[in-house]
Design an enzyme around this catalytic site. Structure first.
Site, PDB file in Angstrom:
ATOM      1  NE  ARG A  10      -3.569  -2.517  -0.010  1.00 37.09           N
ATOM      2  CZ  ARG A  10      -3.226  -3.607  -0.696  1.00 37.09           C
ATOM      3  NH1 ARG A  10      -2.142  -3.608  -1.444  1.00 37.09           N
ATOM      4  NH2 ARG A  10      -3.956  -4.685  -0.661  1.00 37.09           N
ATOM      5  CB  SER A  64      -9.869  -1.708   3.393  1.00 42.48           C
ATOM      6  OG  SER A  64     -10.438  -2.877   2.853  1.00 42.48           O
ATOM      7  CD  GLU A  81      -5.847  -0.157   2.404  1.00 45.22           C
ATOM      8  OE1 GLU A  81      -6.681  -0.241   1.482  1.00 45.22           O
ATOM      9  OE2 GLU A  81      -5.400  -1.142   3.007  1.00 45.22           O
TER      10      GLU A  81
END
Length: 303
Positions: free
Chosen positions: A176, A226, A296
């Site tokens: 990520r 998410s 995130e």
């Protein structure tokens, strides 16, 4: 510089419908949350983006890049300076076994384009709601695949406003993360190197992943996807669920009862509602399991 003078200068670069002043950003985010931008620009070519970007640089105007607003939470105070919305840069093309997609194209549409040409490798992306630019920025992934697996190179706008092609290695794609954020680059396009496959097999895989996504994720409510990164040796959703937090609500924001890793906007939530709930989840999981949940979702804008 005076806002009206700046408006005039932006209108010399972009058509009138591509320039908005004091525009509410909640219309452009998946959460349906976000205050106003001083300027919101929709460049339709790299040249328009580059010229407007360089103008903002020379005038010391703060610059924010917004893709399709899927993995972002914009605070209620909005964003000062200029916000570039790249969703008009959405061209997807074929070069042999390579798919070249501009940053504003949806990564889902890019995976469907690959399917149409019987190319395999992008099936994992068929349920990721972000743009190609966002996918490059955070090395997006799902169901065991990620951008790093198939990306060959990217075109970026550098911090000084120059257009460059960078290799996959130079992008330093990690979990990520990428060097796009670290270097202050703007992703313009990605070139994905794929393999020839069987149309029916590729479609079957995409249908399976789409079913999994639709059955497990709370797509009936606005959300940013998410919220938390996967902590080492754990799953964020499982930790949240085991903390008894599903259904917990602050204002109009709620920990999804369908998937604990999602926070959904069930009733005109503000960014403050969202952020308060994120902090509450992080604190509770830390107390219960001594695990730090890292966000995130990209959190930007002013209080």
């Amino acid at each position: 510089m005076d806002k009206n003078i700046l408006l005039k200068k932006f209108l010399e670069i972009l058509p009138e419908e591509s320039v908005k002043m004091d525009e509410a950003l909640n219309k452009y985010t998946y959460t349906k949350i976000g205050g106003k931008a001083d300027f919101l620009l929709f460049p339709q070519t790299y040249e328009q983006l580059q010229s407007a970007y360089k103008l903002a640089l020379t005038q010391n105007v703060p610059i924010t890049i917004l893709g399709n607003g899927s993995n972002v939470l914009i605070r209620d105070g909005g964003i000062r300076g200029v916000v570039f919305n790249l969703t008009k840069l959405e061209e997807i093309s074929l070069a042999g076994n390579k798919v070249v997609a501009q940053s504003g194209a949806a990564i889902i549409e890019t995976s469907r384009f690959a399917l149409e040409h019987s190319l395999t490798g992008l099936e994992f992306a068929c349920g990721i709601p972000g743009s190609v630019g966002g996918a490059l920025y955070m090395n997006a992934g799902a169901y065991g695949g990620e951008v790093a697996d198939v990306l060959e190179s990217a075109k970026v706008l550098t911090k000084t406003g120059e257009i460059q092609t960078v290799t996959k290695e130079e992008l330093e794609l990690g979990y990520r993360t990428s060097s796009i954020e670290k270097n202050g680059w703007v992703a313009l396009e990605g070139t994905f190197s794929l393999q020839t496959g069987e149309y029916a097999e590729i479609k079957a895989k995409m249908d399976e992943l789409t079913f999994l996504r639709e059955s497990k994720q709370p797509l009936e409510y606005p959300s940013c996807g998410s919220v938390f990164k996967r902590p080492p040796n754990h799953f964020a959703g499982k930790l949240i669920q085991d903390s008894g937090l599903q259904g917990t609500k602050i204002g109009g924001a709620q920990v999804s009862t369908k998937h604990a890793g999602f926070i959904v906007n069930v009733e005109d939530a503000t960014a403050n509602d969202y952020l308060s709930l994120i902090k509450h989840v992080q604190k509770t999981v830390k107390e219960n399991f001594n695990v730090d949940l890292e966000t995130e979702v990209r959190i930007i804008g002013e209080e």
